[in-house]
Design a protein around this motif. Structure first.
Motif, short mmCIF file in Angstrom:
data_model
loop_
_atom_site.label_atom_id
_atom_site.label_comp_id
_atom_site.label_asym_id
_atom_site.label_seq_id
_atom_site.Cartn_x
_atom_site.Cartn_y
_atom_site.Cartn_z
N TYR A 139 30.74 39.80 46.38
CA TYR A 139 31.63 39.27 45.34
C TYR A 139 31.12 39.61 43.94
CZ TYR A 139 33.33 35.50 42.22
OH TYR A 139 33.81 34.78 41.16
N ARG A 170 42.76 39.13 39.67
CA ARG A 170 42.14 37.84 39.92
C ARG A 170 43.17 36.74 39.75
NH1 ARG A 170 39.19 38.22 42.84
NH2 ARG A 170 37.83 36.47 42.33
N ARG A 174 34.69 29.22 42.67
CA ARG A 174 36.07 29.46 43.11
C ARG A 174 36.57 28.39 44.07
NH1 ARG A 174 35.75 35.05 45.87
NH2 ARG A 174 33.64 34.27 46.29
N ASP A 199 29.04 30.26 42.02
CA ASP A 199 30.42 30.62 42.35
C ASP A 199 31.25 29.34 42.44
OD1 ASP A 199 32.79 31.46 43.43
OD2 ASP A 199 31.92 32.49 45.15
N GLU A 251 34.90 32.91 35.98
CA GLU A 251 34.35 34.26 36.03
C GLU A 251 34.14 34.82 34.62
OE1 GLU A 251 36.31 35.46 40.36
OE2 GLU A 251 37.24 36.16 38.50
N GLU A 310 40.82 31.56 39.54
CA GLU A 310 39.50 32.17 39.72
C GLU A 310 38.91 32.68 38.41
OE1 GLU A 310 40.15 34.18 44.11
OE2 GLU A 310 41.00 35.20 42.36
#
Length: 310
Positions: A172, A189, A49, A47, A197, A193
């Protein structure tokens, strides 16, 4: 996880300063002992982010004069991170600007990404993307479609109060699987982000599509929130943030993370739907939520001359 984040902070320090020595070694030259700053790296393995927030914290503390040792600690959801900062178990957290008024933390009112978090693209199953791109108003989106949302995300109740129909999930990555399974119609989103993804087959990179032609916008971004036990740290972050904005180092970091994502989003070709009624806490520096101006400019963010104090 902890080792990956620690390496990230150290590598950033070397890149920004042009030095080969680790951050803690540089700090020790400026002070008898580096002052530790604990920052939770929210998220799960893979992840990304929150990479930018961690790197920005290292940058602004360097610009504040050094002597700080940023340590990224275990991942936390937003409510847990907030409570950990209140209790002094962590020193700095990145939380939505919406949370600032009631956080009981020391808030550095500088949006970390110039408001980019509030520029939202819709993600849907391909058969639904065509229906979504044809919506005529925000009210149509609220009435006819169900949004997926994290059950610990701090503005969940705000969006429900504004009339969005929500279906929530606790995981998530699980939200993307719920979308594939048709449990709701779309996720929205932040541009910051979405790029990683889309590159991850576990998340948006399989069987999902970005809805063309439209984007949502409301004044949202993260601030650094500092434990009330460390007022000198909050002052250093604010001082370093101003210097990073003035000397071009913030612009360089922003562009490295988000320039490609903003270009690929083709925002100039989208109808930007403003979400009216989204609450703005008192003291919000709306002039700094200037991502719409960045979208319209030919460069993503033009750095000024490097003339601010270090």
């Amino acid at each position: 996880m902890r080792g990956r984040w620690r390496m990230l902070a150290v590598l950033l320090a070397a890149v920004i300063t042009g030095a080969a020595a680790p951050l803690s070694a540089q700090a020790s030259a400026a002070a008898p002992a580096a002052r530790e700053v604990r920052f939770p790296g929210r998220g799960e393995p893979g992840d990304h982010r929150f990479d930018f927030s961690a790197e920005l914290l290292v940058l602004v503390l360097q610009r504040a004069g050094g002597g700080w040792d940023v340590r990224v600690v275990e991942a936390m959801a937003q409510p847990q991170a907030l409570q950990a900062a209140r209790d002094g178990d962590v020193d700095v957290v990145a939380l939505p600007s919406l949370a600032s008024e009631r956080s009981r933390l020391i808030v550095v009112r500088k949006p970390l990404r110039r408001g980019l978090l509030g520029m939202r693209l819709l993600l849907a199953r391909p058969p639904d993307a065509d229906r979504l791109m044809r919506i005529e108003s925000l009210e149509t989106l609220k009435r006819d479609f169900v949004m997926g949302y994290g059950d610990t995300w701090m503005d969940r109740e705000v969006l429900a109060d504004l009339g969005f129909r929500l279906s929530t999930g606790s995981s998530y990555p699980g939200l993307f699987d719920m979308l594939r399974a048709g449990r709701f119609d779309y996720l929205h989103r932040g541009i910051n982000e979405l790029e990683p993804e889309l590159a991850d087959a576990r998340l948006a990179g399989r069987d999902l599509a970005v809805v063309p032609g439209i984007a949502l916008f409301y004044p949202l971004d993260d601030y650094f929130h500092v434990t009330p036990r460390r007022p000198e740290l909050a002052q250093a972050i604010e001082r370093g943030f101003k210097r990073a904005l003035g000397d071009g180092s913030y612009a360089a970091l922003f562009n490295r993370h988000f320039e490609a994502a903003m270009r690929d989003a083709k925002l100039q070709e989208r109808s930007i739907i403003h979400v009216s009624g989204y609450p703005v806490p008192p003291g919000t520096p709306l002039e700094d939520f200037d991502v719409l101006g960045l979208v319209r400019s030919t460069a993503v963010f033009n750095p000024p001359s490097i003339n601010a104090p270090r």
